[in-house]
Enzyme design. Structure first.
Site, mmCIF file in Angstrom:
data_model
loop_
_atom_site.group_PDB
_atom_site.id
_atom_site.type_symbol
_atom_site.label_atom_id
_atom_site.label_comp_id
_atom_site.label_asym_id
_atom_site.label_seq_id
_atom_site.Cartn_x
_atom_site.Cartn_y
_atom_site.Cartn_z
ATOM 1 N N ASP A 38 -31.590 35.038 -47.621
ATOM 2 C CA ASP A 38 -31.981 34.430 -46.354
ATOM 3 C C ASP A 38 -32.596 33.058 -46.639
ATOM 4 O O ASP A 38 -33.133 32.827 -47.731
ATOM 5 C CB ASP A 38 -32.981 35.299 -45.595
ATOM 6 C CG ASP A 38 -33.019 34.967 -44.107
ATOM 7 O OD1 ASP A 38 -32.207 35.549 -43.358
ATOM 8 O OD2 ASP A 38 -33.824 34.114 -43.711
ATOM 9 N N ASP A 58 -30.550 28.747 -48.769
ATOM 10 C CA ASP A 58 -29.889 28.228 -47.577
ATOM 11 C C ASP A 58 -28.397 28.211 -47.876
ATOM 12 O O ASP A 58 -27.902 27.322 -48.566
ATOM 13 C CB ASP A 58 -30.405 26.825 -47.247
ATOM 14 C CG ASP A 58 -29.713 26.226 -46.039
ATOM 15 O OD1 ASP A 58 -28.884 26.929 -45.414
ATOM 16 O OD2 ASP A 58 -29.985 25.055 -45.722
ATOM 17 N N ASP A 62 -24.312 38.231 -40.630
ATOM 18 C CA ASP A 62 -24.889 38.315 -39.285
ATOM 19 C C ASP A 62 -25.483 36.934 -39.026
ATOM 20 O O ASP A 62 -26.633 36.668 -39.330
ATOM 21 C CB ASP A 62 -25.950 39.410 -39.246
ATOM 22 C CG ASP A 62 -26.511 39.632 -37.855
ATOM 23 O OD1 ASP A 62 -26.042 38.977 -36.914
ATOM 24 O OD2 ASP A 62 -27.432 40.453 -37.708
ATOM 25 N N CYS A 121 -25.261 38.070 -32.300
ATOM 26 C CA CYS A 121 -25.822 38.734 -31.117
ATOM 27 C C CYS A 121 -25.676 37.798 -29.914
ATOM 28 O O CYS A 121 -26.641 37.432 -29.244
ATOM 29 C CB CYS A 121 -27.275 39.148 -31.348
ATOM 30 S SG CYS A 121 -28.342 37.847 -31.993
#
Length: 453
Positions: A293, A325, A350, A403
């Protein structure tokens, strides 16, 4: 001997709800984090008051457009309802319109909440008059409101969804997004069963109520949908890692990726590790798992709360946490290697997105998001997909998920990649959307790409 410090007096619940709403508006922050900050300041607050504050904060955020329309119609000078006064009136109007609170109680509580800005009570008459008109005219005014006002959506999103879904589709989605969402639990099927967890939940939380999933959700053996039950973060089920709180739509990405025991898997944007744990469960905690992450803060949380749940069998799984990154020019040594030397059998991306599928759980996004956010995210998403695809071994697979149900963040990203030279090595084997109106879940879109050469 020094005297013990006196405890801070407990706040009026509506006053704290107003303060929280003002913080969310001023900081443009996530509602759940700011609400938690406020509640943590008063650990002795009665659970009923905590529940009321939570209901008021999320309720006002979900219905703010409608509340403002009613307040503006009821006020003689709506332009003067500003700042804290408007927030106080929003809370009271929400109680009248959505909670069916008796008008005298809502009016009196609003006047109490206004004491900080109105110590002499000069606004009391005006507050009572406005709320009385809101209560009297609510049905007539609702019938005349435009869709954006009635369902509290910004105009740009109404225009966008009207074009995509038509008038009926827009209303179905907007209605679904104003409903109070249930809590979805993910069961660790590698160590228990859905029925066993259900029985233990009833024993630990007698007030819990189970909600049937809609037929459109299909078979979901890992998901239990509940309401009530108090704080589900306490009790042996959560503490032993047998359940996690994760929305139904969000659970699908790992299910579609289907990581297997012994494989090497990458969770490319791992965040605080919710899906990383789910990957480990699907792998039977056997194999190699890399969680990456760009946020050191989120990875710190992963290390604190997720690592122990992933490494229940430390000999079976090798977890590596990488701060990187993935869209940047430089990569850490753990990922900066040719695919034939350090590729992955399964990659989950995701991707960072607008979160516009999460308007029920994060209703503040209605008021902080802008139309330009969609295209701004798309550039980052395309870069991440291209880079992550390069790490998939021949015969491996990648799931791209967001999402959000906006075409520019989902289908357009995947279609553009598949049209490139790198994308020609992949075959799309699944593409699906999870919507608030059909599956009663957060809006979620995903595609699975299998590398065929």
């Amino acid at each position: 001997m020094a005297r013990p410090r006196a405890k801070s007096p407990l706040p009026n619940p509506r006053r704290l709800a107003v303060r929280t709403l003002r913080e969310i508006e001023q900081r443009q922050g996530f509602s759940n984090r700011i609400l938690s900050e406020q509640l943590e300041r008063f650990p002795d607050l009665d659970p009923r008051d905590r529940g009321l504050i939570t209901t008021l904060v999320y309720g006002v955020l979900r219905h703010r457009g409608r509340l403002d329309a009613h307040l503006d119609a009821a006020a003689d000078k709506p332009h003067k309802l500003k700042g804290e006064l408007r927030t106080i009136l929003r809370v009271a109007a929400y109680e009248v319109l959505e909670l069916d609170r008796p008008l005298p109680i809502a009016s009196a509580e609003a006047s109490k909440a206004a004491k900080r800005i109105d110590p002499r009570g000069r606004l009391k008459g005006m507050i009572a008059k406005i709320l009385a008109k809101v209560a009297k005219d609510k049905a007539d005014l609702d019938a005349r409101l435009r869709p954006g006002q009635r369902w509290s959506l910004p105009a740009w999103l109404v225009e966008r969804w009207s074009a995509q879904l038509g008038a009926e589709g827009l209303e179905a989605r907007a209605r679904a997004l104003t409903e109070v969402p249930s809590v979805d639990l993910r069961v660790d099927l590698s160590r228990s069963t859905r029925d066993a967890v259900r029985e233990q939940l009833v024993a630990d939380h007698p007030s819990v109520r189970f909600v049937e999933l809609p037929e459109a959700a299909g078979d979901q053996p890992q998901c239990l949908r509940v309401r009530g039950g108090g704080d589900l973060f306490h009790g042996p089920l959560f503490e032993d890692g047998l359940i996690a709180i994760q929305s139904l739509g969000s659970q699908q990405a790992v299910r579609v990726l289907d990581p297997q025991p012994g494989e090497r898997t990458l969770d490319a944007c791992a965040g605080m590790g919710t899906k990383t744990i789910q990957i480990a469960e699907h792998m039977g905690r056997r194999g190699a798992l890399v969680a990456s992450d760009a946020s050191a803060e989120r990875l710190d949380e992963l290390e604190r709360s997720a690592r122990a749940r992933i490494e229940l069998d430390a000999d079976g799984i090798a977890l590596q946490v990488v701060h990187a990154d993935l869209a940047g020019p430089e990569l850490p040594a753990e990922l900066d290697a040719p695919p034939d030397e350090a590729g992955f059998d399964a990659v989950l991306l995701d991707a960072p997105c607008t979160g516009l599928g999460n308007l029920a759980r994060h209703p503040e996004l209605r008021w902080t998001s802008q139309a330009s956010d969609v295209l701004e995210r798309a550039g980052l998403q395309a870069s991440l997909l291209e880079r992550c695809a390069a790490w998939v071994r021949p015969g491996g697979r990648l799931v791209y998920a967001v999402c959000s149900l906006e075409p520019e963040e989902g289908p357009a990203i995947v279609d553009a990649f598949l049209a490139t030279e790198a994308g020609a090595a992949f075959e799309q084997t699944k593409r699906e959307a999870w919507t608030p109106e059909a599956q009663r879940s957060d809006g979620f879109w995903l595609a699975r790409l299998d590398r065929v050469r």
